[in-house]
Motif scaffolding. Structure first.
Motif, mmCIF file in Angstrom:
data_model
loop_
_atom_site.group_PDB
_atom_site.id
_atom_site.type_symbol
_atom_site.label_atom_id
_atom_site.label_comp_id
_atom_site.label_asym_id
_atom_site.label_seq_id
_atom_site.Cartn_x
_atom_site.Cartn_y
_atom_site.Cartn_z
ATOM 1 N N ALA A 37 48.384 42.669 40.488
ATOM 2 C CA ALA A 37 47.192 43.496 41.043
ATOM 3 C C ALA A 37 47.485 44.844 40.781
ATOM 4 N N ASN A 38 46.681 45.708 40.232
ATOM 5 C CA ASN A 38 46.970 47.246 40.130
ATOM 6 C C ASN A 38 46.647 47.793 41.499
ATOM 7 N N GLU A 39 47.130 49.234 41.481
ATOM 8 C CA GLU A 39 47.011 50.041 42.624
ATOM 9 C C GLU A 39 45.773 50.129 43.093
ATOM 10 N N ASN A 40 44.690 50.304 42.139
ATOM 11 C CA ASN A 40 43.359 50.603 42.447
ATOM 12 C C ASN A 40 42.718 49.267 43.288
ATOM 13 N N PHE A 41 43.249 48.139 42.698
ATOM 14 C CA PHE A 41 42.924 46.901 43.409
ATOM 15 C C PHE A 41 43.496 46.826 44.935
ATOM 16 N N LEU A 42 44.811 46.934 44.989
ATOM 17 C CA LEU A 42 45.446 46.963 46.025
ATOM 18 C C LEU A 42 44.828 47.916 47.193
ATOM 19 N N ALA A 43 44.486 48.917 46.782
ATOM 20 C CA ALA A 43 44.092 50.122 47.801
ATOM 21 C C ALA A 43 42.769 49.685 48.336
ATOM 22 N N MET A 44 41.722 49.126 47.217
ATOM 23 C CA MET A 44 40.514 48.563 47.613
ATOM 24 C C MET A 44 40.369 47.736 48.701
ATOM 25 N N LEU A 45 41.365 47.017 48.868
ATOM 26 C CA LEU A 45 41.354 45.898 49.891
ATOM 27 C C LEU A 45 42.335 46.032 50.998
ATOM 28 N N GLY A 46 43.284 47.245 50.636
ATOM 29 C CA GLY A 46 44.155 47.411 51.729
ATOM 30 C C GLY A 46 45.429 46.352 52.035
ATOM 31 N N TYR A 47 45.586 45.986 50.665
ATOM 32 C CA TYR A 47 46.984 44.907 50.612
ATOM 33 C C TYR A 47 48.250 45.643 50.156
ATOM 34 N N ARG A 48 49.445 45.270 50.343
ATOM 35 C CA ARG A 48 50.370 45.631 49.617
ATOM 36 C C ARG A 48 50.905 44.771 48.465
ATOM 37 N N ARG A 49 51.442 45.150 47.484
ATOM 38 C CA ARG A 49 51.568 44.133 46.188
ATOM 39 C C ARG A 49 52.347 42.904 46.488
ATOM 40 N N ALA A 50 53.354 42.897 47.472
ATOM 41 C CA ALA A 50 54.220 41.819 48.008
ATOM 42 C C ALA A 50 53.193 40.745 48.831
ATOM 43 N N ASP A 51 51.999 41.471 49.448
ATOM 44 C CA ASP A 51 51.236 40.729 50.190
ATOM 45 C C ASP A 51 50.261 39.707 49.356
ATOM 46 N N VAL A 52 50.370 40.194 48.085
ATOM 47 C CA VAL A 52 49.135 39.518 47.198
ATOM 48 C C VAL A 52 49.966 38.532 46.254
ATOM 49 N N VAL A 53 50.941 39.185 45.464
ATOM 50 C CA VAL A 53 51.412 38.455 44.333
ATOM 51 C C VAL A 53 52.094 37.378 44.671
ATOM 52 N N GLY A 54 51.932 36.074 44.004
ATOM 53 C CA GLY A 54 52.508 34.648 44.420
ATOM 54 C C GLY A 54 51.459 33.986 45.468
ATOM 55 N N GLN A 55 50.511 34.535 45.851
ATOM 56 C CA GLN A 55 49.750 33.862 46.754
ATOM 57 C C GLN A 55 48.575 33.365 45.940
ATOM 58 N N HIS A 56 47.624 32.601 46.888
ATOM 59 C CA HIS A 56 46.499 31.721 46.042
ATOM 60 C C HIS A 56 45.275 32.677 46.142
ATOM 61 N N HIS A 57 44.733 32.672 45.120
ATOM 62 C CA HIS A 57 43.530 33.627 44.844
ATOM 63 C C HIS A 57 42.575 33.312 46.245
ATOM 64 N N ARG A 58 42.709 32.292 46.889
ATOM 65 C CA ARG A 58 41.663 31.974 47.901
ATOM 66 C C ARG A 58 41.797 32.864 49.088
ATOM 67 N N MET A 59 43.173 33.600 49.139
ATOM 68 C CA MET A 59 43.673 34.288 50.495
ATOM 69 C C MET A 59 42.467 35.573 50.484
ATOM 70 N N LEU A 60 41.807 35.747 49.105
ATOM 71 C CA LEU A 60 41.124 36.912 48.964
ATOM 72 C C LEU A 60 39.675 36.722 49.325
ATOM 73 N N CYS A 61 39.118 35.248 49.606
ATOM 74 C CA CYS A 61 37.877 35.085 49.716
ATOM 75 C C CYS A 61 37.736 34.691 51.289
ATOM 76 N N ASP A 62 36.459 34.817 51.823
ATOM 77 C CA ASP A 62 36.205 34.231 52.828
ATOM 78 C C ASP A 62 36.606 32.686 53.029
ATOM 79 N N PRO A 63 37.191 32.422 53.943
ATOM 80 C CA PRO A 63 37.635 30.810 54.180
ATOM 81 C C PRO A 63 36.445 29.852 53.984
ATOM 82 N N ALA A 64 35.361 30.065 54.622
ATOM 83 C CA ALA A 64 33.959 29.226 54.469
ATOM 84 C C ALA A 64 33.471 29.192 53.023
ATOM 85 N N TYR A 65 33.723 30.367 52.456
ATOM 86 C CA TYR A 65 33.269 30.528 51.004
ATOM 87 C C TYR A 65 34.062 29.420 50.058
ATOM 88 N N VAL A 66 35.664 29.445 50.447
ATOM 89 C CA VAL A 66 36.444 28.674 49.524
ATOM 90 C C VAL A 66 35.782 27.346 49.575
#
Length: 1002
Positions: free
Chosen positions: A46-75
């Motif tokens: 994930a580039n810096e623009n993406f991390l800044a847009m959603l408020g995450y750090r790189r370590a919080d996102v990389v290695g996690q499943h894409h569903r963490m970025l979605c609403d649990p109901a939507y998943v």
């Protein structure tokens, strides 16, 4: 997940190779929010623009499943599963997506998800390019409608390395105002300004892009309608395996509004900067520590401080030498911390220690928590206004309190010295003799003020004397060497006065009335602040001095006669009242002389009012020359003067009055004409004739009239008998007014006989007055009263109307009266309406002009009133005969007989009475008759009482006679009988008869 929107045109996502997708990803990586995840959903990058847009750090996102970025109901929905199925098939997904911010909030994205497949067509990974459009989406739980954001979303265009447009999405087409079929296949240059498209710069741009160079920025582009927009875009070349560009992807958005707004903001900031710096006001901005962080150029212009002396310092440090102002600054900071604005007016000093009066307004700037972060101070130079205000307040307040001129000017000087301690102020006045007089000099050495008081102004008389003489400002920078002070520096230098500046004070008419002077203890020139003080002070000095002069003039006008300079009635009564009060305390006497000039009206009428004024001034001067210091001389009005004699010797009062009368009667020349003035004087004495000045004046007036009644040029002392006569005269005047309105007056008629045939020539109408209580009042009493009280004109008109009525009545009843004559005064001939009035009477009573004769005296003929001659001429033009009454008793002049339209001469009875006894008088009557004969005038002898007079007049050839010999004046009824008897034959009363033939003129 929103609807899919693929690239428009001939772009086929199945034809994209892996290397091409990597190149596209690299281009987008630098400008967009990019997420890379594997086929199983694991986030790879994930580039810096993406991390800044959603408020995450790189370590919080990389290695996690894409569903963490979605609403649990939507998943858990089918839509999420379909999202993966499309990707596994290698389908490009574009549209609006919802993603979850680290804080739990929903973030709306405009996204492009590109699947990357291996050689067997299996999904390797997915690259998602997104932009945050949350600001354009209503995320209300009560509404799931999504507002269209197409105009705000991205525009994408694909170009060949040569700049040919291969494909464009709907947003791009809409922005550029094209349809797809009109734009595809066209060169990119059609979207550029013609000059730029033909330039070397544009050629280099495409050359660099084709070589793989990335471009990002704002570019002017031209829409189909010719409108210029600003396009913020990234040009990313897609390279082949050899590093050569195969295509160019341009992703951007229309930022025309932002560019225009930024330009407007820059212009606004520029104008704001100009306004702040070019204003005459001084502007300071301080931080939360009260240190100066900004000042405009107006601050430097006003106070002289430069940036290096100001920035970073506390305001109090700049004015440490002015503790009063420092305290004001401390109060100001305390108010600002509380969030309140502060306003003050202060006298401060600039870098050169010159005083400057400022009005300062300071406003706080607070943060969200209410803490002071900045303060903005705007200072306005109010020196000019404040100088006027400060000086005017005390001086005008003193004027309102009606304080003296000296006190007002001292207050002015003290106020000047308070705000400018280096100055010693003075105000001098120039008197009527051209000398300097000190009005105010509170700080000048007394010895110096006395030395210059009374100096005559001149061109080299110090600064003040020279300024008053030339009417120009005089500045002496050094009294020691200035030639203006050559003869006067020995007066100034010993007192430490080394320089001087004097400005003339001028009246509204431009006359120099004083000087406003500044002295200095050191040589030098006045400052700009001193000029302001003088400018404000001059106005106040002129106002105060002219106000004092005006008050003096008002006092003079209120209490002194403007023509003679003597006290007028108001002041005379006050002074005389004081003299009487003093005499009462001292048991002494006071004499009041009432003086009236004789025949003053004739001087006015014959020589003009200017000559009359000159005579009045001469009389005033003569009275003042005869008066002692304790006596009072005043003018009441017109030609009436009063002298109040105090502290005199009663035994010599007659001599004093006689001496004054003789002095007044001395000959004089008025406008080159010799005159022999005379005055009638009445005297009343306190306490014998009254206890107050009004009573004494009234009784002195009565005595004056008594003296004038005996003969002009006399004096008389008041007596109670005079008072009774005056009361009687007043009663007669009132009764006469009533008689004119109530019908108590009547006419009597005296016949006039033609001597050559004893026939009736006419009758003279004579006024008679019988009062119910006072009885018969002779014309000798009421005619003078009518003249004095202004009733003579009304009496003359009454007599005219009564006479015309009576003659008309006689004619109607057959009584043969040839004509009627009426006496008129000079006042009647001042009336320009007299001819019209007489014409109306003749018409009303059906009379001819020759039926009426108007008798006038010689004084009427000599009257210089312009109306008199005009009226006489108009009456004569009507054909009405004029008779000169009492001829020979006045200022007889044969010239008048030649010039004026007189048809009769009435020989005065004083000549007729003595003609038989005195040969000289007989000779005079004969001469008059001969004059009438030669001028073809009818001569009427008055007062014929005996046969001897009658016979003598016949022998001299007189035309007409009237008198007691023929008849006394009689009523209208009696005259009717008299006329009947006359026409019946002979003398009606047997007293006269036709003369014998020997008596007739031969």
């Amino acid at each position: 997940m929103g609807s899919q929107d693929s690239f428009m045109g001939e772009v086929d996502h199945q034809r994209l190779s892996g290397s091409e997708r990597d190149a596209l990803l690299a281009a987008l990586w630098r400008s967009m929010a990019i997420l890379e995840f594997s086929a199983d959903g694991t986030v790879l990058e994930a580039n810096e623009n993406f991390l800044a847009m959603l408020g995450y750090r790189r370590a919080d996102v990389v290695g996690q499943h894409h569903r963490m970025l979605c609403d649990p109901a939507y998943v858990q929905t089918d839509a999420y599963q379909q999202f993966w199925e499309h990707l596994r098939k290698g389908e490009l997904i574009a549209g609006t997506l919802q993603r979850r911010h680290v804080g739990g909030a929903t973030v709306w994205l405009e996204a492009l998800c590109s699947p990357i497949l291996d050689a067997q067509g299996q999904l390797l990974k997915v690259i998602s390019v997104a932009a945050d459009i949350s600001a354009h989406i209503d995320d209300s739980r009560h509404s799931n409608s999504i507002l269209s954001a197409l105009n705000r979303s991205l525009g994408v265009v694909e170009l060949s390395p040569e700049g040919v447009i291969l494909a464009a999405n709907g947003n791009y087409l809409k922005t550029m105002e094209y349809l797809a079929e009109d734009l595809l296949g066209q060169p990119h240059s059609i979207l550029c300004e013609a000059d730029y498209a033909a330039s070397e710069e544009y050629t280099c741009f495409w050359r660099d892009v084709s070589l793989g160079r990335f471009f990002s920025g704002r570019f002017p582009r031209r829409t189909r309608s010719g409108r210029t927009i600003w396009w913020e875009a990234t040009y990313s070349p897609l390279l082949d395996a050899h590093g050569k560009a195969e295509r160019v992807i341009c992703i951007g958005t229309d930022v025309t509004y932002r560019v225009t707004r930024e330009k407007s903001d820059r212009e606004h900031l520029h104008l704001l900067s100009l306004g702040i710096n070019e204003t005459d006001n001084a502007v300071l901005i301080t931080d939360d520590q009260n240190r100066i962080v900004f000042h405009n150029t107006g601050f430097t212009r006003m106070l002289g401080f430069e940036s290096q002396q100001v920035i970073g310092r506390l305001p109090g440090e700049l004015f440490a030498s002015r503790p009063t102002f420092v305290k004001s600054l401390e109060r100001c900071h305390g108010e600002l911390v509380q969030g309140r604005s502060y306003h003050t007016e202060e006298l401060i000093h600039d870098m050169q220690e010159q005083p400057v009066w400022i009005s300062a307004v300071v406003n706080p700037i607070l943060d969200g928590a209410g803490k002071l972060i900045h303060a903005v101070c705007v200072m306005t130079d109010i020196t000019n206004t404040k100088v006027h205000e400060v000086l005017q307040y005390r001086v005008l307040n003193a004027m309102a309190r009606d304080s003296s001129l000296s006190e007002q000017m001292n207050l002015l000087c003290e106020e000047v010295e308070r705000v400018a301690p280096e100055v010693i102020a003075s105000v001098l006045r120039v008197d009527e003799h051209g000398c300097l007089r000190t009005l105010a000099a509170p700080s000048l050495p007394e010895a110096y003020s006395k030395a210059i008081d009374g100096l005559h102004v001149g061109p080299m008389v110090g600064c003040c004397g020279s300024a008053a003489y030339t009417g120009q400002t005089v500045i002496s920078e050094d009294i020691q060497t200035d030639p203006h002070w050559n003869d006067y520096k020995h007066l100034a230098l010993p007192h430490g006065l080394r320089a001087c500046w004097s400005t003339p004070i001028k009246s509204a008419s431009g006359q120099v009335i004083g000087t406003f002077g500044f002295y200095y203890r050191h040589p030098g020139q006045p400052s700009a602040f001193h000029h302001l003080l003088v400018e404000a002070g001059l106005h106040l000095c002129a106002l105060a001095i002219e106000r004092e002069d005006a008050r003096a003039r008002i006092h003079q006008l209120a209490f002194y006669d403007s023509l003679t300079g003597l006290p007028n009635r108001s002041l005379l009564l006050v002074q005389a009242g004081q003299a009487i009060a003093a005499a009462e305390r001292n048991c002494s006497t006071v004499a009041v002389m009432f003086i009236d000039l004789d025949r003053f009206k004739q001087v006015n009428d014959s020589l003009g009012h200017q000559a009359g004024d000159e005579l009045l001034r001469t009389v005033a001067t003569r009275l003042q020359s005869q008066a002692r210091r304790s006596d009072i001389v005043g003018r009441l009005s017109g030609d009436e003067f009063v002298v109040v004699l105090t502290q005199y010797d009663t035994q010599h009062l007659t001599e004093v009055v006689k001496r004054i009368q003789e002095r007044l009667a001395m000959p004089c020349h008025i406008n080159g004409t010799p005159l022999n003035p005379s005055a009638s004087i009445g005297v009343a004495i306190f306490p014998d004739n009254g206890n107050d000045i009004e009573t004494l004046l009234h009784r002195a007036d009565i005595a004056m009239y008594q003296a004038k009644a005996v003969n002009r040029g006399r004096f008389s002392f008041f007596s109670e008998e005079m008072n009774s006569m005056a009361q009687e005269r007043l009663a007669l005047e009132s009764a006469l007014r009533d008689a004119l309105r109530g019908g108590d007056l009547e006419l009597n008629f005296q016949p006039q006989i033609k001597l050559h045939d004893q026939s009736l020539h006419g009758v003279e109408a004579l006024a008679r007055w019988h009062h119910p209580q006072l009885g018969q009042i002779s014309p000798g009493r009421f005619i003078p009263i009518a003249e004095e009280c202004g009733l003579i004109g009304e009496l003359g008109k009454w007599a005219l109307e009564e006479a015309c009525f009576q003659l008309s009545d006689w004619r109607r009843r057959g009584i043969q009266v040839p004509s009627i004559s009426v006496n008129l005064s000079a006042t009647n001939f001042h009336d320009l309406d007299l001819p019209q009035f007489v014409t109306g009477l003749l018409r009303r009573y059906a009379l001819e002009p020759s039926d009426l004769t108007l008798e006038i005296t010689e004084t009427v003929l000599m009257d210089t009133n312009p109306s008199t001659s005009q009226t006489i001429a108009a009456v004569h033009a009507l054909g009405i005969p004029l008779a000169m009454d009492d001829f020979g008793t006045g200022y007889s002049s044969l010239g008048y007989l030649r010039k004026l339209p007189v048809s009769e001469l009435k020989l005065d009875q004083s000549f007729v009475r003595d003609m038989a006894k005195d040969p000289a008088v007989s000779a005079l009557t004969n001469a008059v008759i001969r004059i009438g004969e030669s001028l073809k005038l009818t001569v009427v002898a008055e007062g014929v009482e005996d046969a001897e007079q009658y016979a003598l007049l016949i022998s001299q050839g007189c035309d007409v006679a009237q008198g007691y010999l023929f008849s006394r004046p009689m009523s209208a009824d009696a005259l009717e009988n008299w006329v009947r008897d006359l026409h019946a034959g002979g003398s009606p009363d047997g007293r006269w008869a036709p003369p014998c033939k020997s008596a007739a003129p031969g």
